[in-house]
Structures are given as C-alpha cells and as structure tokens.
Design a protein around this motif. Sequence first.
Motif, PDB file in Angstrom:
ATOM      1  N   ALA A   1      35.314  46.129  38.017  1.00 32.73           N
ATOM      2  CA  ALA A   1      33.971  46.079  38.600  1.00 32.73           C
ATOM      3  C   ALA A   1      33.659  44.686  39.135  1.00 32.73           C
ATOM      4  N   PHE A   2      33.971  43.654  38.361  1.00 28.54           N
ATOM      5  CA  PHE A   2      33.704  42.280  38.814  1.00 28.54           C
ATOM      6  C   PHE A   2      34.571  41.913  40.014  1.00 28.54           C
TER       7      PHE A   2
ATOM      8  N   ARG B   1      31.383  39.894  52.931  1.00 30.07           N
ATOM      9  CA  ARG B   1      30.085  39.616  53.578  1.00 30.07           C
ATOM     10  C   ARG B   1      29.983  38.164  54.003  1.00 30.07           C
TER      11      ARG B   1
ATOM     12  N   TRP C   1      35.703  43.996  42.285  1.00 32.03           N
ATOM     13  CA  TRP C   1      35.143  44.713  43.429  1.00 32.03           C
ATOM     14  C   TRP C   1      33.893  44.020  43.964  1.00 32.03           C
ATOM     15  N   LEU C   2      33.026  43.563  43.064  1.00 31.78           N
ATOM     16  CA  LEU C   2      31.817  42.859  43.495  1.00 31.78           C
ATOM     17  C   LEU C   2      32.162  41.552  44.203  1.00 31.78           C
ATOM     18  N   TRP C   3      33.122  40.812  43.662  1.00 32.78           N
ATOM     19  CA  TRP C   3      33.490  39.538  44.289  1.00 32.78           C
ATOM     20  C   TRP C   3      34.152  39.762  45.646  1.00 32.78           C
TER      21      TRP C   3
ATOM     22  N   GLY D   1      33.592  42.222  47.684  1.00 31.96           N
ATOM     23  CA  GLY D   1      32.521  42.572  48.615  1.00 31.96           C
ATOM     24  C   GLY D   1      31.741  41.354  49.066  1.00 31.96           C
ATOM     25  N   ARG D   2      31.474  40.445  48.141  1.00 34.48           N
ATOM     26  CA  ARG D   2      30.753  39.227  48.514  1.00 34.48           C
ATOM     27  C   ARG D   2      31.588  38.368  49.467  1.00 34.48           C
TER      28      ARG D   2
END
Length: 397
Positions: free
Chosen positions: A195-196, A206, A198-200, A202-203
């Motif tokens: 999860a972490f 962006r 995937w979040l990183w 995505g950031r």
Amino acid sequence: MDRKLPPPHAAHDGPPKTGPAVSLSDIGVGLAILAAFALVAFNVHSNMTAAGIQPGFGFLTQQAGFDLSETLVPYGASDSYLRAILAGLANTIAVALASLVIACIAGLLLGLLSVSTAPLARFFALAYVELFRNLPKILVLLVIFIAAVNGLPAIRQALVLGPFTISNRAIYLPWLSDDPRNTTLLLASLVLVPAFIWLWAGRAARRQALTGRRLPVLPVAFALFIVVPGVLATALQAPLGLSWPTLEGFSVEGGIALSIQFCTVAVALGLYHGAQIAEVLRGGIEAVPSGQIEAAAALGLRSGQTTRLVVVPQVLRTVVPPLNNQFANLLKNTSISIAVGYSDLMSVAGTAINQTFRPLETMLITMSIYLLLCLVLTGVLNHWSARIRAREGRDGR
C-alpha cells in the motif's frame, strides 16, 4: 439561386452521445441467452428431483472428514466442507503466486537473451522456448516430480545447504518463531508495504507530470520493505526469533516446510509459462523502433536511461495485454497439481464430490472461484494497462 447549406451537426441540439448503444437485437439476443440458461437450469433441477436428489448447498456446513496433505490456513478433518474449500483455495493462490514469480523471472531473462547480440544466447533462448512450447504441461510436471522424488535424498539423509534442508519430502527453511505477534507482523507487512509503495509511486507520477522531475521509486520501495516491518515489530514488540529446521527421527522439526509437491508444481508451471512470457517480451522489445534507441543515444542518454525512459514504457504498453492472458492461463493451470497429490482447490473439490455426491454444486462453486480469481487478476492488469495508455495520450485510439 444560391442555397445555403445547413451547418454541420445542426440537427444535434446537444453534445454528441457517447457510449455503446443498445439495440433491440442486442436485447433479443440477451433474452435468448437468459432463456437458454433458465431452460438448462430447470431441466437439471427436474432431473435431480426425479432421481430423489434435492439440490442445494447445505452440505457445505457438514463435517468434511478428510485431511489435506498441507494447508496454509488451520484445517482438520472435523472441519466443514466450506473450510476445506477455503484451505484448497489458499493453497491454489500460494502455488499460483510462486509460479508467477518464477515465470516472470525466467521469461524476463529469456526474453533478454532472445534479443541479445550473442548467437549462443539467442540459440539457448530459442531452444528453451521451443522445448516448453511443444510439450504438454502435465508431462513437464510429472518429469520434474519424478526427478525430484528419485533424485533428492530421503529425509534421514537430508542435504543441508546453509539455511536449506533438502529432501525428497520437502524443502525446509528457517522461519519466524511460532508467536501470535510474529503472525500479526507478517500479515500487516503484506498489506501495508504494497500500500505504501503504491501511494509513493502515485505521488512520484503526479510530481513528474506537474514539474517534470521524478521522485525515486525503487530506492524508496526497498527502504519501505525494511522500515515498515521494523516499525511494526517495534510497535507489536514481536520477538522476531528464528526457528531453524532440525532433523529429529523421521521428520524435521522447526522452520517452515515447502512440500516437494508444492515446489515441483511451482517450478513446472514457472518454467512452462516462462517460455510463453519470454516470447511475449521478445515481441515487445523488437516492436520498439531502432531509430528511437539511436535518437536517445544521440541525445546523450546512457544505456540504462534509454532502457528505462524509452524502451520499457513502450514494451509495457505492448506486452501487458498478452501477459494478461498468460497470467490467467497460469492461474487456471494450477489445477494440474492434482496429478502429484498437491491439495489445491481442484483436489479438494474432487474429494468433496466423491464423499457428498454433489458434483453439480461443487463444480459450480469451483468454477465460480476460478472465474472470480481470473476476473480480479485480469481486471487489475487491464486497469494498469489503461493507465499506461492514458499517460501516453493513447487512450481510446
């Protein structure tokens, strides 16, 4: 006399309609299909009732009365058939994941060798691909299983190679000590680390879209693999002690055992589908125009930068759809595990049918589970492929 033509699209008062249009023929075909399924279901129900068999799924709560050779979830002969099916499902997912990792590694290496400049490397990749593409997968499995059973030492003469204890019964590895806090640590890490990451990721994507600068992803991912379990272990006060496998009599105590059935199924499917994946990757790499690689070199990009920024994005866009098909085939092909006695979903379903005489209900459950697993897997890959195409401005073209 000049006549004025109406402007284009003058008949449309609003924006053009998008999306698929459902016609009467589509509705008719759908109703015909539903009617056919309803007729089949009615006939099956009528025949079962006439034979004195009351269809239903109430047997799932009955005691199973049989053991499994190995389980990842707690299960005993006194548990229900539903519990047995869940245990078989867990075994299927485990062997599918192990096979997928082996197949991806083998496919990547062979795909790179197949486009190498060395003739010997290309010949080796070609020979490997042609060998496994032209053999039945169950034959590959049986050959590897027989070779492992006859070639590896018995449990009393188990081969110890560092942390590995190898026999023709299982391969034993050190594992965390049997403590509830260690179990909680492992489960939480399996959820939080991806999860972490995937979040990183995505950031970072962006940030690159807004500023043109890309944040590091791989170094942060490796750091998260270490930091997150460490923080969880501190918070849970997990002992983190290792249990080492030791030979005691005719068995090995401690550690974790990977049965020879699990290992041979994972290796057989991994090698077999690795050949298919290698061909997919070879086609994707050869689809990248050589002029783009030459242009990247002319711009001063190093070999690693060219691969990461020019080759890999185009290869991913090309190979994800066929890889989707290969991954789904690998998941379904785990059903051949029954040939070597591995307690997967198909093995449990077969035993349940023999004991309950409920073939229709059991097969419906099994088919639904495989369908759900394949839909989830292909849905994730399709979503990823759509995101790749959307970032490149190719969505819908």
